[in-house]
Design a protein around this motif. Structure first.
Motif, short mmCIF file in Angstrom:
data_model
loop_
_atom_site.label_atom_id
_atom_site.label_comp_id
_atom_site.label_asym_id
_atom_site.label_seq_id
_atom_site.Cartn_x
_atom_site.Cartn_y
_atom_site.Cartn_z
N VAL A 15 67.83 14.42 -35.45
CA VAL A 15 66.33 15.34 -36.11
C VAL A 15 65.44 15.02 -35.51
CG1 VAL A 15 65.22 14.90 -37.94
CG2 VAL A 15 67.64 14.77 -38.21
N LYS A 16 65.61 13.80 -34.94
CA LYS A 16 63.88 14.01 -34.33
C LYS A 16 64.13 15.34 -32.62
CE LYS A 16 61.18 10.75 -31.29
NZ LYS A 16 61.44 10.63 -29.90
N ARG A 19 63.60 18.51 -33.22
CA ARG A 19 62.17 18.50 -34.17
C ARG A 19 61.47 18.81 -33.20
NH1 ARG A 19 61.33 14.26 -38.82
NH2 ARG A 19 62.38 15.19 -40.64
N GLU A 20 62.04 18.42 -31.65
CA GLU A 20 61.10 17.85 -30.68
C GLU A 20 61.43 19.93 -29.85
OE1 GLU A 20 60.79 15.79 -26.62
OE2 GLU A 20 61.52 14.79 -28.88
N HIS A 22 62.90 22.54 -31.40
CA HIS A 22 62.16 23.59 -32.54
C HIS A 22 63.50 24.37 -32.88
CE1 HIS A 22 57.84 23.27 -31.60
NE2 HIS A 22 58.59 23.43 -30.58
N CYS A 23 64.42 23.69 -32.79
CA CYS A 23 65.78 23.95 -34.05
C CYS A 23 66.41 23.02 -35.09
CB CYS A 23 66.65 23.98 -32.37
SG CYS A 23 68.15 22.47 -31.97
N THR A 24 67.95 23.71 -35.43
CA THR A 24 68.23 22.71 -36.67
C THR A 24 68.42 21.56 -35.84
OG1 THR A 24 69.93 24.34 -36.29
CG2 THR A 24 67.93 24.36 -38.18
N GLU A 25 69.50 20.36 -37.24
CA GLU A 25 69.81 19.41 -36.62
C GLU A 25 71.55 19.74 -36.64
OE1 GLU A 25 71.76 15.09 -38.73
OE2 GLU A 25 69.91 16.37 -39.92
#
Length: 65
Positions: A15-16, A19-20, A22-25
């Motif tokens: 997840v982190k 986010r960094e 800019h995509c999905t988990e």
């Protein structure tokens, strides 16, 4: 270094990282498992986010001589 190894070694969650860069988990999961190859711009984002420890060639499992 493989992405999965880097995530484990640094205790970074999917997840982190998602986010960094800019995509999905799920996208990170697919990159990590080898089900999907990152596009060049995502490879660069991963390279930068990991401080260069996961390089584009690491996704190809190329072995040096």
């Amino acid at each position: 270094m493989r992405l999965s190894d880097w995530l484990d070694e640094t205790s970074t969650t999917q997840v982190k990282l998602a986010r960094e860069i800019h995509c999905t988990e799920m996208t990170i999961y697919r990159y990590k498992s080898g089900a999907r190859m990152p596009r060049p711009e995502q490879m660069l984002a991963i390279y930068r986010a990991t401080g260069g420890r996961v390089a584009p060639n690491d996704f190809y499992n190329l072995q040096g001589e």
